[in-house]
Design an enzyme around this catalytic site. Sequence first.
Site, PDB file in Angstrom:
ATOM      1  CE  LYS A 267     -50.952  34.081   8.152  1.00 16.76           C
ATOM      2  NZ  LYS A 267     -49.688  33.582   8.718  1.00 16.76           N
ATOM      3  NE  ARG A 341     -49.075  30.011  18.615  1.00 16.99           N
ATOM      4  CZ  ARG A 341     -47.763  29.947  18.364  1.00 16.99           C
ATOM      5  NH1 ARG A 341     -46.894  30.293  19.291  1.00 16.99           N
ATOM      6  NH2 ARG A 341     -47.329  29.544  17.191  1.00 16.99           N
TER       7      ARG A 341
HETATM    8  N1  BES Z   1     -51.871  29.803  10.008  1.00 20.56           N
HETATM    9  C1  BES Z   1     -50.565  30.177  10.347  1.00 20.56           C
HETATM   10  C2  BES Z   1     -49.539  29.089  10.060  1.00 20.56           C
HETATM   11  C3  BES Z   1     -49.384  28.675   8.624  1.00 20.56           C
HETATM   12  C4  BES Z   1     -48.452  29.304   7.819  1.00 20.56           C
HETATM   13  C5  BES Z   1     -50.111  27.642   8.117  1.00 20.56           C
HETATM   14  C6  BES Z   1     -48.301  28.899   6.516  1.00 20.56           C
HETATM   15  C7  BES Z   1     -49.955  27.216   6.809  1.00 20.56           C
HETATM   16  C8  BES Z   1     -49.041  27.862   6.008  1.00 20.56           C
HETATM   17  C9  BES Z   1     -50.471  30.539  11.835  1.00 20.56           C
HETATM   18  O1  BES Z   1     -51.602  31.086  12.391  1.00 20.56           O
HETATM   19  C10 BES Z   1     -49.355  31.525  11.995  1.00 20.56           C
HETATM   20  O2  BES Z   1     -49.387  32.512  11.346  1.00 20.56           O
HETATM   21  N2  BES Z   1     -48.401  31.224  12.863  1.00 20.56           N
HETATM   22  C11 BES Z   1     -47.328  32.091  13.146  1.00 20.56           C
HETATM   23  C12 BES Z   1     -46.985  31.956  14.613  1.00 20.56           C
HETATM   24  C13 BES Z   1     -46.102  33.026  15.143  1.00 20.56           C
HETATM   25  C14 BES Z   1     -46.763  34.379  15.077  1.00 20.56           C
HETATM   26  C15 BES Z   1     -45.756  32.697  16.570  1.00 20.56           C
HETATM   27  C16 BES Z   1     -46.134  31.710  12.269  1.00 20.56           C
HETATM   28  O3  BES Z   1     -46.001  30.536  11.944  1.00 20.56           O
HETATM   29  O4  BES Z   1     -45.370  32.584  11.886  1.00 20.56           O
HETATM   30 ZN    ZN Z   2     -51.776  33.193  12.057  1.00 19.86          ZN
END
Ligand code: BES
Ligand code: ZN
Length: 490
Positions: A267, A341
């Site tokens: 991230k 997931r």
């Molecule tokens: N933990 C994150 C989602 C999240 C983002 C929660 C901001 C709270 C605030 C999750 O694990 C994630 O990063 N999801 C990705 C999924 C994608 C790679 C398919 C996303 O949302 O970009």
């Molecule tokens: Zn994530």
Amino acid sequence: MELRFLTKPKKTSLLIYPVFEKEKAGNAALRKILAELAAAREFEAKSEQTFFLFGKAGNLPMRVILLGLGEAKKLNIASVMSAFGAAIKKSAAHRSKEIGVLLNKELYPFAEAIGEALVMGSYQPSAAYKTGKALNKLRGQSVKTLEIVGVAKKDIQSAFRKGVAVANAVNEVRDWVNAPPNFANAKFFDDKAAEIAKETGAKLTILRKKELEKLGMGALLGVNRGSPDEARLTILDYSPNSADPKEPPLVFVGKGILFDSGGYNLKPRGYIEDMQLDKAGAAAVLALIKLAQKLGIAKRIIAVAPFTENLIGGHALKPSEILKTYSGKTVEITNTDGEGRLVLADAIAYAIDQFKPKYLIDVATLTGACMVALGDRYAGLFGNDENLIEKLRAAGEEVDELLWPMPLHKDHNKKMKGVYADLRNADLGSERDAGASKGAAFLQEFIGKTKWAHLDIAGPAWTGDPKKYETKGATGFGVRVLVRFLENNG
Ligand code: BES
Ligand code: ZN
Ligand code: ZN
């Protein structure tokens, strides 16, 4: 915080005194003051408006916070909670340890919500990380005693007490979720789960690396590989004698990513900083067990929480890897940031196998896409059973933890099919398009025929723009809606 019910306000306490707009109430001295304040447009009892009065108004205490509630006929759960949240925050600014709250009859139907708002509104992020003057300042602001004035009826008192109990659990969840990963690590939650087990009589099982390997939980283990701490699958099985032994258990699964760096799909700045929030789902389902016992809910309820960090390192999961899940289905990793997931896939499939639930509800900060779609007011609500979805939505409305039904289409499932493996964890190239629905579709692959609902709480679990009874950071979202759902005989 201690709770007392008094017939008259204590003169030395600070009294929160609710006033309706355009209403002439109170003693003669107060009425005069209210009229003067209204004329000067200082205080018109509009909803959430507060005014600090110093000096005796008739027989009232020296220090009074007038609290506007707007028009009596327009009262609703959200406005009442906001108003009492505003009042308790204002009282903290006056550094009063003993707070009286006058509850007139019109407010009796909201007793539970008011109890919640007062206790949630007095939450302060943990003082554990401060020292010296800053620590003293925080301590000086905490409320020690709440004195409720004017409630003689036992049922209203117990509604209020219940609100306080629920809010205490919410505040605890906030503490857990706010806590950074060097405090709230896997061991921390082992201890919390053990405490809850002891307190409630729930049976605690914590599966660790060896058992997870034996069970074939390749997805949870895959995400865990970058972390120095072992993954856990923590299970609290609350089975009170009052539960009908013929009814299958209700299972709640919560995402417990202790820190989500994204893994090799790291991230960037602006997205990584608060990623301790990624355990909000797990925290909520653990707290639910505590409340189920406290509130005497006569059902077998099982909380299941996969815990791990999502980090990088020589052993960490890499894009292109293929993992075998507990269910037997294989997943190619197209994005290591889609870790939620993965851990849920194993937790869900295992829970269904083990417990054959009446239904399964998962709670997860699953997708940034859901946050983009709904912001911090609504969680996304998905599932395969209209009745379950509607019950959850209705419970959310009752307690103002709002859930918005989102689409789940077979085409979303198609996009999660793998090229090399059975599935892929992200739709390469267009992760963000319908990201919340595709996240839900991935989870659905592990559900089978079980009745299921999925709450994507990525938006409301954390806020930069707190409501009156919130603070910046963790909100404790999910606890209140799930409790209400259970109480409504969900
Ligand atoms: N933990 C994150 C989602 C999240 C983002 C929660 C901001 C709270 C605030 C999750 O694990 C994630 O990063 N999801 C990705 C999924 C994608 C790679 C398919 C996303 O949302 O970009
Ligand atoms: Zn994530
Ligand atoms: Zn995550």
